[in-house]
Design a protein around this motif. Structure first.
Motif, PDB file in Angstrom:
ATOM      1  N   ASP A   1       0.777  -1.424  -0.038  1.00  0.00           N
ATOM      2  CA  ASP A   1       0.005   0.004   0.039  1.00  0.00           C
ATOM      3  C   ASP A   1       0.754   1.351  -0.129  1.00  0.00           C
ATOM      4  O   ASP A   1       0.528   2.128  -0.469  1.00  0.00           O
ATOM      5  CB  ASP A   1      -0.797  -0.071   1.376  1.00  0.00           C
ATOM      6  CG  ASP A   1      -1.728   1.249   1.221  1.00  0.00           C
ATOM      7  OD1 ASP A   1      -2.395   1.657   0.061  1.00  0.00           O
ATOM      8  OD2 ASP A   1      -2.077   1.712   2.352  1.00  0.00           O
ATOM      9  N   TRP A   2       2.130   1.121   0.685  1.00  0.00           N
ATOM     10  CA  TRP A   2       3.034   2.605   0.854  1.00  0.00           C
ATOM     11  C   TRP A   2       3.847   2.263  -0.600  1.00  0.00           C
ATOM     12  O   TRP A   2       3.993   3.363  -1.212  1.00  0.00           O
ATOM     13  CB  TRP A   2       3.814   2.343   2.075  1.00  0.00           C
ATOM     14  CG  TRP A   2       4.817   3.394   2.002  1.00  0.00           C
ATOM     15  CD1 TRP A   2       4.370   4.728   2.501  1.00  0.00           C
ATOM     16  CD2 TRP A   2       6.019   3.442   1.683  1.00  0.00           C
ATOM     17  NE1 TRP A   2       5.786   5.399   2.289  1.00  0.00           N
ATOM     18  CE2 TRP A   2       6.648   4.650   1.758  1.00  0.00           C
ATOM     19  CE3 TRP A   2       6.962   2.551   0.715  1.00  0.00           C
ATOM     20  CZ2 TRP A   2       7.822   5.129   1.275  1.00  0.00           C
ATOM     21  CZ3 TRP A   2       8.135   2.808   0.644  1.00  0.00           C
ATOM     22  CH2 TRP A   2       8.795   4.039   0.976  1.00  0.00           C
TER      23      TRP A   2
ATOM     24  N   GLY B   1       2.001   3.462  -4.024  1.00  0.00           N
ATOM     25  CA  GLY B   1       1.945   4.974  -4.148  1.00  0.00           C
ATOM     26  C   GLY B   1       2.909   5.705  -4.314  1.00  0.00           C
ATOM     27  O   GLY B   1       3.065   6.739  -5.105  1.00  0.00           O
TER      28      GLY B   1
ATOM     29  N   ASP C   1      -6.915   1.442  -5.768  1.00  0.00           N
ATOM     30  CA  ASP C   1      -6.209   1.699  -4.392  1.00  0.00           C
ATOM     31  C   ASP C   1      -7.195   1.732  -3.324  1.00  0.00           C
ATOM     32  O   ASP C   1      -6.895   0.879  -2.204  1.00  0.00           O
ATOM     33  CB  ASP C   1      -5.367   2.707  -4.606  1.00  0.00           C
ATOM     34  CG  ASP C   1      -4.245   2.994  -3.374  1.00  0.00           C
ATOM     35  OD1 ASP C   1      -3.503   2.267  -3.311  1.00  0.00           O
ATOM     36  OD2 ASP C   1      -4.716   4.064  -2.396  1.00  0.00           O
ATOM     37  N   PRO C   2      -8.093   2.580  -3.512  1.00  0.00           N
ATOM     38  CA  PRO C   2      -9.110   2.667  -2.197  1.00  0.00           C
ATOM     39  C   PRO C   2      -9.903   1.442  -1.918  1.00  0.00           C
ATOM     40  O   PRO C   2     -10.124   0.901  -0.986  1.00  0.00           O
ATOM     41  CB  PRO C   2      -9.989   4.043  -2.466  1.00  0.00           C
ATOM     42  CG  PRO C   2      -9.813   3.988  -3.820  1.00  0.00           C
ATOM     43  CD  PRO C   2      -8.316   3.777  -4.385  1.00  0.00           C
TER      44      PRO C   2
ATOM     45  N   ASP D   1      -7.569  -1.089  -0.252  1.00  0.00           N
ATOM     46  CA  ASP D   1      -7.697  -0.717   1.079  1.00  0.00           C
ATOM     47  C   ASP D   1      -8.957  -1.169   1.815  1.00  0.00           C
ATOM     48  O   ASP D   1      -8.685  -1.757   2.911  1.00  0.00           O
ATOM     49  CB  ASP D   1      -7.148   0.728   1.210  1.00  0.00           C
ATOM     50  CG  ASP D   1      -5.932   1.319   0.799  1.00  0.00           C
ATOM     51  OD1 ASP D   1      -5.045   0.379   0.531  1.00  0.00           O
ATOM     52  OD2 ASP D   1      -5.745   2.264   0.717  1.00  0.00           O
TER      53      ASP D   1
ATOM     54  N   VAL E   1      -8.211  12.805  -0.910  1.00  0.00           N
ATOM     55  CA  VAL E   1      -7.834  12.055   0.165  1.00  0.00           C
ATOM     56  C   VAL E   1      -6.836  12.731   1.243  1.00  0.00           C
ATOM     57  O   VAL E   1      -5.817  13.344   0.775  1.00  0.00           O
ATOM     58  CB  VAL E   1      -7.202  10.613  -0.090  1.00  0.00           C
ATOM     59  CG1 VAL E   1      -6.707  10.028   1.462  1.00  0.00           C
ATOM     60  CG2 VAL E   1      -7.986   9.761  -0.785  1.00  0.00           C
TER      61      VAL E   1
ATOM     62  N   LYS F   1      -4.401  13.788   4.657  1.00  0.00           N
ATOM     63  CA  LYS F   1      -3.228  12.949   5.380  1.00  0.00           C
ATOM     64  C   LYS F   1      -3.926  12.418   6.720  1.00  0.00           C
ATOM     65  O   LYS F   1      -3.518  11.289   6.948  1.00  0.00           O
ATOM     66  CB  LYS F   1      -2.357  14.227   5.887  1.00  0.00           C
ATOM     67  CG  LYS F   1      -1.365  14.643   4.932  1.00  0.00           C
ATOM     68  CD  LYS F   1      -0.242  15.661   5.279  1.00  0.00           C
ATOM     69  CE  LYS F   1       0.379  16.185   4.385  1.00  0.00           C
ATOM     70  NZ  LYS F   1       1.560  17.191   4.835  1.00  0.00           N
TER      71      LYS F   1
ATOM     72  N   LYS G   1      -5.132   9.167   5.556  1.00  0.00           N
ATOM     73  CA  LYS G   1      -4.091   8.251   5.275  1.00  0.00           C
ATOM     74  C   LYS G   1      -3.668   7.522   6.575  1.00  0.00           C
ATOM     75  O   LYS G   1      -3.053   6.449   6.713  1.00  0.00           O
ATOM     76  CB  LYS G   1      -2.802   9.014   4.477  1.00  0.00           C
ATOM     77  CG  LYS G   1      -3.046   9.103   2.895  1.00  0.00           C
ATOM     78  CD  LYS G   1      -1.956   9.648   2.455  1.00  0.00           C
ATOM     79  CE  LYS G   1      -2.291  10.049   0.895  1.00  0.00           C
ATOM     80  NZ  LYS G   1      -1.288  10.832   0.119  1.00  0.00           N
TER      81      LYS G   1
ATOM     82  N   THR H   1      -5.833   4.976   7.741  1.00  0.00           N
ATOM     83  CA  THR H   1      -5.780   3.660   7.060  1.00  0.00           C
ATOM     84  C   THR H   1      -4.453   2.957   7.533  1.00  0.00           C
ATOM     85  O   THR H   1      -4.584   1.701   7.885  1.00  0.00           O
ATOM     86  CB  THR H   1      -5.370   3.748   5.467  1.00  0.00           C
ATOM     87  OG1 THR H   1      -6.474   4.360   4.766  1.00  0.00           O
ATOM     88  CG2 THR H   1      -5.180   2.568   4.815  1.00  0.00           C
ATOM     89  N   THR H   2      -3.432   3.832   7.885  1.00  0.00           N
ATOM     90  CA  THR H   2      -2.342   3.215   8.679  1.00  0.00           C
ATOM     91  C   THR H   2      -2.651   2.625   9.787  1.00  0.00           C
ATOM     92  O   THR H   2      -2.172   1.362  10.239  1.00  0.00           O
ATOM     93  CB  THR H   2      -1.221   4.245   8.893  1.00  0.00           C
ATOM     94  OG1 THR H   2      -0.831   4.550   7.637  1.00  0.00           O
ATOM     95  CG2 THR H   2      -0.020   3.808   9.377  1.00  0.00           C
TER      96      THR H   2
ATOM     97  N   THR I   1     -12.919  11.377   9.661  1.00  0.00           N
ATOM     98  CA  THR I   1     -12.642  11.344   8.360  1.00  0.00           C
ATOM     99  C   THR I   1     -13.812  11.256   7.439  1.00  0.00           C
ATOM    100  O   THR I   1     -13.942  11.841   6.822  1.00  0.00           O
ATOM    101  CB  THR I   1     -11.372  10.594   7.775  1.00  0.00           C
ATOM    102  OG1 THR I   1     -11.669   9.292   8.156  1.00  0.00           O
ATOM    103  CG2 THR I   1     -10.110  10.857   8.397  1.00  0.00           C
TER     104      THR I   1
END
Length: 219
Positions: free
Chosen positions: A47-48, A51, A68-69, A72, A123, A125, A128, A131-132, A205
């Motif tokens: 995922d990292w 991108g 991508d989304p 995830d 999207v 920060k 993100k 998600t992390t 979010t």
């Protein structure tokens, strides 16, 4: 469609999502936990990378932006489903998982309704970070399953009195019950804390996305 390396990595992450659940169909525990953990962590790492590589090589594509989304969300939703399904259904686990799943469904429906306009809502920060946090929490909770079942294997046929004697130090801990029990307890606690943090970020979010979408929802 352009099959760049970033797009291939994203596609592999998408295919890995159902693979996490499949591990529990074809392998016994704790091997299923190990394989699911490794598959999930490996997919999360992509995922990292996908991108980063897309930006580095200037290979951002519409296919990658679309996949991508989805990848995830599929990873998070399926992994949470597996964790809750193999847990004791504790409210401390089910509630944050429900909050996360509700937000993902709600935002996905909102994106579908907005159509082309959804692409203008970038999207953030914080999203993100959300998600992390979700992926780290899920990985730690899979780790709890590993500790739990190694502990169960080591205590098979052992009565409660013997277990208590070993844990209090009255008997020698030749099977490493102490560190397995500690690993199970602490990974469970840390995983739950991280999951609640992820759930809080998820709601924040989700509200931010809804607030930005409101002007497009007015008749």
């Amino acid at each position: 469609m352009t099959w760049t390396i970033p797009n291939i990595l994203t596609t592999l992450r998408l295919l890995a999502a159902p693979g996490v659940a499949v591990m529990f169909l074809y392998f016994t525990r704790p091997y299923a936990d190990w394989f699911a953990l490794l598959l999930f962590v490996g997919a999360a790492v992509t995922d990292w990378f996908d991108g980063y590589l897309a930006r580095l090589w200037k290979q951002q594509t519409r296919l990658g932006t679309m996949l991508d989304p989805i990848a995830d969300k599929a990873m998070v939703v399926i992994a949470l489903m597996v964790i809750v399904g193999y847990s004791s259904y504790s409210a401390w686990l089910v509630l944050p998982a429900t909050m996360i799943l509700f937000r993902e469904v709600f935002v996905s429906g909102l994106r579908e309704f907005l159509g082309d306009v959804a692409g203008t809502l970038k999207v953030t920060k914080l999203a993100k970070l959300k998600t992390t946090a979700q992926m780290i929490a899920i990985a730690v909770l899979f780790g709890q399953g590993v500790f739990e079942h190694y502990l169960g294997m080591s205590t098979f046929g052992m009565d409660q009195e013997m277990f208590d004697s070993i844990m209090t130090g009255a008997e020698a801990d030749e099977l490493g019950l102490g560190w397995k029990y500690a690993g199970m307890i602490w990974s469970g606690r840390i995983g739950l804390i991280l999951l609640w943090i992820a759930a809080a970020l998820t709601l924040v979010t989700g509200w931010d996305y809804f607030r930005k979408a409101l002007p497009h929802l007015k008749d």
